[in-house]
Motif scaffolding. Structure first.
Motif, PDB file in Angstrom:
ATOM      1  N   GLY A  47      10.136  52.776   5.338  1.00 40.54           N
ATOM      2  CA  GLY A  47       9.839  53.666   6.451  1.00 40.54           C
ATOM      3  C   GLY A  47       8.808  53.105   7.412  1.00 40.54           C
ATOM      4  N   GLN A  48       8.280  51.931   7.111  1.00 41.84           N
ATOM      5  CA  GLN A  48       7.312  51.311   8.010  1.00 41.84           C
ATOM      6  C   GLN A  48       7.982  50.943   9.336  1.00 41.84           C
ATOM      7  N   LYS A  49       7.174  50.770  10.347  1.00 40.10           N
ATOM      8  CA  LYS A  49       7.682  50.530  11.697  1.00 40.10           C
ATOM      9  C   LYS A  49       8.615  49.331  11.800  1.00 40.10           C
ATOM     10  N   TRP A  50       8.278  48.205  11.174  1.00 35.82           N
ATOM     11  CA  TRP A  50       9.009  46.963  11.394  1.00 35.82           C
ATOM     12  C   TRP A  50      10.053  46.657  10.334  1.00 35.82           C
ATOM     13  N   ALA A  51       9.929  47.216   9.159  1.00 33.74           N
ATOM     14  CA  ALA A  51      10.840  46.870   8.060  1.00 33.74           C
ATOM     15  C   ALA A  51      12.318  47.100   8.404  1.00 33.74           C
ATOM     16  N   PRO A  52      12.698  48.259   8.941  1.00 34.25           N
ATOM     17  CA  PRO A  52      14.126  48.437   9.262  1.00 34.25           C
ATOM     18  C   PRO A  52      14.633  47.423  10.288  1.00 34.25           C
ATOM     19  N   LEU A  53      13.797  47.080  11.259  1.00 31.35           N
ATOM     20  CA  LEU A  53      14.223  46.112  12.270  1.00 31.35           C
ATOM     21  C   LEU A  53      14.431  44.722  11.667  1.00 31.35           C
ATOM     22  N   VAL A  54      13.563  44.339  10.744  1.00 26.49           N
ATOM     23  CA  VAL A  54      13.723  43.051  10.060  1.00 26.49           C
ATOM     24  C   VAL A  54      14.999  43.073   9.220  1.00 26.49           C
ATOM     25  N   LEU A  55      15.215  44.167   8.495  1.00 30.90           N
ATOM     26  CA  LEU A  55      16.427  44.274   7.668  1.00 30.90           C
ATOM     27  C   LEU A  55      17.687  44.194   8.523  1.00 30.90           C
ATOM     28  N   ILE A  56      17.676  44.862   9.662  1.00 34.24           N
ATOM     29  CA  ILE A  56      18.837  44.839  10.558  1.00 34.24           C
ATOM     30  C   ILE A  56      19.052  43.430  11.107  1.00 34.24           C
ATOM     31  N   ALA A  57      17.967  42.758  11.500  1.00 34.96           N
ATOM     32  CA  ALA A  57      18.088  41.395  12.025  1.00 34.96           C
ATOM     33  C   ALA A  57      18.660  40.456  10.972  1.00 34.96           C
ATOM     34  N   LEU A  58      18.275  40.660   9.716  1.00 35.17           N
ATOM     35  CA  LEU A  58      18.783  39.800   8.636  1.00 35.17           C
ATOM     36  C   LEU A  58      20.177  40.215   8.167  1.00 35.17           C
ATOM     37  N   ALA A  59      20.625  41.395   8.540  1.00 36.25           N
ATOM     38  CA  ALA A  59      21.972  41.834   8.166  1.00 36.25           C
ATOM     39  C   ALA A  59      23.020  40.974   8.859  1.00 36.25           C
ATOM     40  N   VAL A  60      22.679  40.469  10.005  1.00 37.49           N
ATOM     41  CA  VAL A  60      23.618  39.685  10.798  1.00 37.49           C
ATOM     42  C   VAL A  60      23.770  38.268  10.258  1.00 37.49           C
ATOM     43  N   LYS A  61      22.623  37.642   9.914  1.00 37.15           N
ATOM     44  CA  LYS A  61      22.668  36.254   9.451  1.00 37.15           C
ATOM     45  C   LYS A  61      21.322  35.854   8.852  1.00 37.15           C
ATOM     46  N   LYS A  62      21.305  34.710   8.180  1.00 33.90           N
ATOM     47  CA  LYS A  62      20.054  34.117   7.719  1.00 33.90           C
ATOM     48  C   LYS A  62      19.252  33.748   8.958  1.00 33.90           C
ATOM     49  N   ARG A  63      17.936  33.867   8.838  1.00 31.29           N
ATOM     50  CA  ARG A  63      17.119  33.544  10.006  1.00 31.29           C
ATOM     51  C   ARG A  63      15.829  32.842   9.599  1.00 31.29           C
ATOM     52  N   ARG A  64      15.383  31.987  10.460  1.00 32.77           N
ATOM     53  CA  ARG A  64      14.065  31.390  10.315  1.00 32.77           C
ATOM     54  C   ARG A  64      13.052  32.307  10.989  1.00 32.77           C
ATOM     55  N   PHE A  65      11.787  32.052  10.706  1.00 29.22           N
ATOM     56  CA  PHE A  65      10.716  32.899  11.225  1.00 29.22           C
ATOM     57  C   PHE A  65      10.798  33.037  12.746  1.00 29.22           C
ATOM     58  N   SER A  66      10.905  31.919  13.441  1.00 30.11           N
ATOM     59  CA  SER A  66      10.921  31.962  14.914  1.00 30.11           C
ATOM     60  C   SER A  66      12.161  32.703  15.432  1.00 30.11           C
ATOM     61  N   ASP A  67      13.269  32.597  14.726  1.00 29.82           N
ATOM     62  CA  ASP A  67      14.484  33.318  15.104  1.00 29.82           C
ATOM     63  C   ASP A  67      14.270  34.824  14.938  1.00 29.82           C
ATOM     64  N   LEU A  68      13.583  35.212  13.864  1.00 29.13           N
ATOM     65  CA  LEU A  68      13.268  36.629  13.670  1.00 29.13           C
ATOM     66  C   LEU A  68      12.350  37.136  14.782  1.00 29.13           C
ATOM     67  N   GLN A  69      11.384  36.315  15.171  1.00 29.29           N
ATOM     68  CA  GLN A  69      10.490  36.717  16.261  1.00 29.29           C
ATOM     69  C   GLN A  69      11.261  36.930  17.553  1.00 29.29           C
ATOM     70  N   ARG A  70      12.222  36.080  17.828  1.00 27.25           N
ATOM     71  CA  ARG A  70      13.039  36.259  19.031  1.00 27.25           C
ATOM     72  C   ARG A  70      13.927  37.498  18.920  1.00 27.25           C
ATOM     73  N   ALA A  71      14.402  37.794  17.717  1.00 25.06           N
ATOM     74  CA  ALA A  71      15.267  38.960  17.511  1.00 25.06           C
ATOM     75  C   ALA A  71      14.486  40.274  17.627  1.00 25.06           C
ATOM     76  N   ILE A  72      13.185  40.225  17.321  1.00 22.25           N
ATOM     77  CA  ILE A  72      12.324  41.413  17.373  1.00 22.25           C
ATOM     78  C   ILE A  72      11.110  41.057  18.243  1.00 22.25           C
ATOM     79  N   PRO A  73      11.274  41.005  19.559  1.00 20.01           N
ATOM     80  CA  PRO A  73      10.233  40.451  20.420  1.00 20.01           C
ATOM     81  C   PRO A  73       8.898  41.208  20.410  1.00 20.01           C
ATOM     82  N   ALA A  74       8.882  42.468  20.094  1.00 22.41           N
ATOM     83  CA  ALA A  74       7.633  43.238  20.147  1.00 22.41           C
ATOM     84  C   ALA A  74       6.737  43.022  18.924  1.00 22.41           C
TER      85      ALA A  74
END
Length: 164
Positions: A47-74
């Motif tokens: 229920g934390q602010k960022w956890a669902p967004l990280v999970l959704i970003a990783l649902a699409v594909k494996k990601r590196r840290f910088s790729d996750l940052q681009r996927a969740i710019p805020a």
């Protein structure tokens, strides 16, 4: 407006427990505090602010840290790092370090993390379907700073009913 018991699609909201709105004992027994509810700590995490967004970003594909940052710019680097550590600790994602210079790290959902996607999608469907009702409720609340509800109020849909 959705039918009771569904959230945007054929998935029943109240299955397998029946109509939870009419079962106060269900909530009392399971959710009163962390000591009596082992799942509450995990619910707090997802229920934390960022956890669902990280999970959704990783649902699409494996990601590196910088790729996750681009996927969740805020998200800040610090919060992304903490969120990834927390989700890894809970077994919701895996982290693979590649022996390159500099080392690169790749994140992906674990089987447990993938199992969370369906309930997360149901919650997202509910949020999308309820957005207008929440907006109306917020406007009504903001218009009455003293908490006075005024005429008869339908608490289920947050729409005013004509006062008789």
């Amino acid at each position: 407006m959705l039918k009771a018991g569904t959230v945007g699609h054929e998935s029943p909201l109240n299955s397998p427990y029946g109509d939870l709105a009419n079962k106060p004992s269900f909530w009392k027994e399971r959710w009163r505090d962390k000591e009596h509810c082992p799942g509450r700590e995990l619910l707090d995490r997802i229920g934390q602010k960022w956890a669902p967004l990280v999970l959704i970003a990783l649902a699409v594909k494996k990601r590196r840290f910088s790729d996750l940052q681009r996927a969740i710019p805020a998200i800040s680097k610090r919060m992304l790092t903490q969120t990834l550590r927390d989700l890894e600790r809970d077994g919701l994602l895996t982290r693979q370090v590649f022996p390159t210079k500099p080392p690169s790290v790749e994140y992906q959902l674990s089987d447990l993390g993938r199992s969370l996607l369906t309930p997360l999608a149901v919650l997202i469907d509910w949020a999308d379907a309820s957005r207008q009702d929440v907006s109306v409720a917020r406007e009504r609340f903001d218009a009455n700073p003293n908490g006075e509800l005024g005429p008869c109020f339908d608490s289920r849909s947050f729409r005013m009913i004509a006062a008789e």
